[in-house]
Motif scaffolding. Structure first.
Motif, PDB file in Angstrom:
ATOM      1  N   ILE A  93       0.806  -1.237   0.016  1.00 59.89           N
ATOM      2  CA  ILE A  93       0.163   0.023   0.065  1.00 59.89           C
ATOM      3  C   ILE A  93       0.970   1.253  -0.154  1.00 59.89           C
ATOM      4  CG2 ILE A  93      -1.779   1.400   1.219  1.00 59.89           C
ATOM      5  CD1 ILE A  93      -2.552  -1.360   2.393  1.00 59.89           C
ATOM      6  N   CYS A  94       0.534   2.092  -1.069  1.00 58.81           N
ATOM      7  CA  CYS A  94       1.477   3.395  -1.123  1.00 58.81           C
ATOM      8  C   CYS A  94       0.481   4.486  -1.419  1.00 58.81           C
ATOM      9  CB  CYS A  94       2.251   3.440  -2.309  1.00 58.81           C
ATOM     10  SG  CYS A  94       3.540   2.216  -2.252  1.00 58.81           S
ATOM     11  N   GLY A  95       0.788   5.799  -0.855  1.00 59.58           N
ATOM     12  CA  GLY A  95      -0.239   6.706  -0.781  1.00 59.58           C
ATOM     13  C   GLY A  95       0.492   8.125  -0.942  1.00 59.58           C
ATOM     14  N   TYR A  96      -0.172   9.006  -1.401  1.00 59.10           N
ATOM     15  CA  TYR A  96       0.257  10.389  -1.692  1.00 59.10           C
ATOM     16  C   TYR A  96      -0.897  11.431  -1.569  1.00 59.10           C
ATOM     17  CZ  TYR A  96      -1.456  10.767  -6.257  1.00 59.10           C
ATOM     18  OH  TYR A  96      -2.402  10.787  -7.387  1.00 59.10           O
ATOM     19  N   ARG A  97      -0.386  12.791  -1.354  1.00 59.57           N
ATOM     20  CA  ARG A  97      -1.546  13.801  -1.337  1.00 59.57           C
ATOM     21  C   ARG A  97      -0.863  14.623  -2.446  1.00 59.57           C
ATOM     22  NH1 ARG A  97      -4.165  15.173   3.516  1.00 59.57           N
ATOM     23  NH2 ARG A  97      -4.103  13.710   5.075  1.00 59.57           N
TER      24      ARG A  97
END
Length: 118
Positions: A93-97
């Motif tokens: 799981i990777c995330g960014y804003r």
């Protein structure tokens, strides 16, 4: 609500009205060095509606400008990207804003005249 414009900013088409603020993708390298209350204007206006009059550009209106100012930079909602490896029975799981700029529209001009709310 009688006067609005559709502009092309940050790679997206956006319906804007005078006096309201909007979040768009960051279009300058570093807004924090510029600060807030920086005046911006865009001439990539696709459509202007004033009451019952509608002006449509091909692709943009000539002599049309939307003026505003940058309030501050902000971040969008966090997007989570999930990659599942079925053979290994694992996931990542990777995330960014996304970097956004909040700006307020001050006025819409067409042929040197300000489009007024009626």
């Amino acid at each position: 609500m009688d006067t609005y414009a559709i502009i092309d900013i940050g790679g997206k088409q956006l319906r804007v009205e005078p006096g309201r603020f909007y979040d768009v993708r960051r279009f300058t390298p570093d807004v924090n060095t510029l600060g807030s209350n920086i005046k911006i204007s865009t001439n990539r206006v696709l459509l202007i509606r004033q009451g019952s009059d509608i002006d449509i550009g091909y692709p943009w209106l000539a002599n049309a400008v939307v003026k505003g100012r940058i309030l501050h930079s902000c971040f969008g909602r966090k997007l989570a990207i999930q990659k599942i490896y079925s053979n290994k029975k694992t996931c990542r799981i990777c995330g960014y804003r996304e970097d956004l700029i909040r700006f307020v529209v001050d006025s819409i001009h067409l042929n040197g005249r300000t489009a007024n709310n009626q």
